[in-house]
Design a protein around this motif. Structure first.
Motif, mmCIF file in Angstrom:
data_model
loop_
_atom_site.group_PDB
_atom_site.id
_atom_site.type_symbol
_atom_site.label_atom_id
_atom_site.label_comp_id
_atom_site.label_asym_id
_atom_site.label_seq_id
_atom_site.Cartn_x
_atom_site.Cartn_y
_atom_site.Cartn_z
ATOM 1 N N LEU A 172 0.828 -1.204 0.000
ATOM 2 C CA LEU A 172 0.000 0.000 0.000
ATOM 3 C C LEU A 172 0.869 1.262 0.000
ATOM 4 O O LEU A 172 0.533 2.260 -0.653
ATOM 5 N N ALA A 173 1.976 1.221 0.725
ATOM 6 C CA ALA A 173 2.882 2.377 0.762
ATOM 7 C C ALA A 173 3.457 2.659 -0.622
ATOM 8 O O ALA A 173 3.502 3.813 -1.073
ATOM 9 N N TYR A 174 3.889 1.609 -1.309
ATOM 10 C CA TYR A 174 4.403 1.793 -2.669
ATOM 11 C C TYR A 174 3.305 2.293 -3.605
ATOM 12 O O TYR A 174 3.551 3.079 -4.519
ATOM 13 N N SER A 175 2.085 1.820 -3.372
ATOM 14 C CA SER A 175 0.974 2.190 -4.245
ATOM 15 C C SER A 175 0.721 3.695 -4.249
ATOM 16 O O SER A 175 0.455 4.281 -5.299
ATOM 17 N N LEU A 213 10.081 -3.674 -9.429
ATOM 18 C CA LEU A 213 8.789 -4.311 -9.658
ATOM 19 C C LEU A 213 7.645 -3.300 -9.620
ATOM 20 O O LEU A 213 6.745 -3.327 -10.458
ATOM 21 N N VAL A 214 7.679 -2.380 -8.636
ATOM 22 C CA VAL A 214 6.587 -1.403 -8.509
ATOM 23 C C VAL A 214 6.812 -0.180 -9.388
ATOM 24 O O VAL A 214 5.931 0.664 -9.525
ATOM 25 N N GLY A 215 8.009 -0.072 -9.991
ATOM 26 C CA GLY A 215 8.285 0.987 -10.964
ATOM 27 C C GLY A 215 8.267 2.388 -10.391
ATOM 28 O O GLY A 215 7.755 3.318 -11.016
ATOM 29 N N LYS A 216 8.864 2.562 -9.206
ATOM 30 C CA LYS A 216 8.816 3.865 -8.555
ATOM 31 C C LYS A 216 10.093 4.689 -8.772
ATOM 32 O O LYS A 216 11.206 4.173 -8.580
#
Length: 366
Positions: free
Chosen positions: A259-262, A281-284
């Motif tokens: 959720l934090a990465y989201s 993976l999360v592309g941040k």
């Protein structure tokens, strides 16, 4: 061939333990009756984390190689000899079909004992710079799973397979749970969010820099979610009791990193191998601050592997004062730069790493 008995050695840090457990879980998923034994280093994190995950672990008295000559050097060799003897007995008694090492002090004695018995062996190197233990083991093992390219600098090229590092499964869904994430952190769709993490225990230099930048954060117009880590949380809460700006959330530990990465638009983080795999993976878009307190400065090498591909920004640990928050705020307000970083870092993601590693385990048994 069905996997019935496997030994996994790995630990020392959370970054080593998680991949070891992920591999064990995937082996168990494919082979429900498989017996899985862990071998770790006494006094290290794995001796608590592995049993908590439901697996048996045996500890060896092995320790890291001392940086300076002295009494510790004598202790090191005494413990190494004892650990080697214990590892041979563990292999003899357990009779594994395969032995897997993911780094940590115990991997050396365990994998040497297994390979001496002709048991197929595999190591997973998580970093872009190979550790001494894995470099030594590479001459004996069957397969080497790596997360970065150009690892033939350290290992025999014919043994290398690029698999990536295992990551938490729920991160694969982080992009689809934005609504839940906004509610979890009490944010709105329009909020720009910087996520600051330094690991479960925290990162002193990053925490001190954020602490000294609260005025700047308050004036930034950006929401900041800050995971301080267990060691620093109480002190930081006390110091900011009356001075915490409304746009700064302070958490000791974030249980739902998916959720934090989201919600994050930019992430400030150390450059451990596991963290970098998650960020890919999360592309941040990320500002990486490599820890200066790790063996062979491997976090800087991990970060540079991304920086060279325009996939992340890096600030050295001794240069973050006065720069870290300012540059993160500048980045989150630069949509074009964020888009480039996000696209480049996602290209490096290996979402099937755990499956691919276990596929390699199965191959060496055939």
């Amino acid at each position: 061939m069905k996997i019935e008995r496997v030994i996994i050695s790995g630990g020392g840090t959370g970054g080593h333990i998680f991949p070891a457990l992920a591999i064990a879980n995937e082996i168990g998923k494919r082979n429900p009756d498989a017996k899985i034994l862990f071998v770790g280093a006494l006094g290290r994190m794995e001796m608590e984390k592995v049993p908590a995950a439901g697996y048996q672990i045996i500890g060896l008295p092995v320790m890291g190689f001392p940086r300076k000559p002295g009494l510790k050097m004598f202790t090191f060799f005494v413990r190494l000899i004892k650990s080697a003897s214990m590892a041979r007995k563990i292999v003899k008694d357990f009779k594994p079909q395969v032995a897997i090492g993911v780094g940590g002090y115990a991997s050396g004695p365990l994998l040497r004992a297994a390979s001496a018995k002709g048991i197929p062996t595999l190591i997973q190197e998580q970093n872009s710079y190979a550790g001494i233990t894995n470099k030594l083991l590479s001459k004996k093992v069957n397969t080497i799973c790596v997360a970065y390219d150009r690892m033939e600098r350290y290992f025999p090229s014919d043994k290398i397979t690029i698999t990536g590092n295992p990551v938490r499964e729920n991160l694969l869904r982080s992009k689809s749970n934005k609504k839940e994430a906004l509610e979890f952190f009490g944010l709105t769709e329009n909020d720009k969010v910087i996520l600051v993490v330094g690991g479960s225990l925290g990162a002193r230099s990053i925490n001190n820099t954020v602490l000294n930048s609260v005025k700047e954060i308050g004036e930034s117009g950006v929401q900041v979610i800050w995971q301080t880590g267990a060691i620093y949380y109480n002190r930081i809460q006390k110091e900011l009791e009356e001075a915490r700006p409304e746009n700064l959330q302070i958490h000791q530990f974030i249980s739902r990193m998916d959720l934090a990465y989201s919600v994050a638009g930019v992430v400030i983080s150390r450059a451990g191998a596991g963290t970098i795999s998650e960020l890919c993976l999360v592309g941040k878009p990320s500002v990486l601050v490599p820890s200066p307190n790790v063996a062979e400065d491997h976090q800087t090498k991990n970060a540079m592997a991304l920086v060279e591909k325009d996939a992340a920004l890096m600030i050295k640990d001794d240069e973050i004062k006065g720069r870290l928050i300012r540059e993160a705020v500048q980045l989150i307000n630069d949509e074009k730069k964020c888009k480039v970083l996000s696209e480049k870092i996602q290209k490096l993601a290996k979402p099937d790493a755990t499956n691919d590693i276990v596929d390699e385990v199965e191959k060496i048994l055939h």
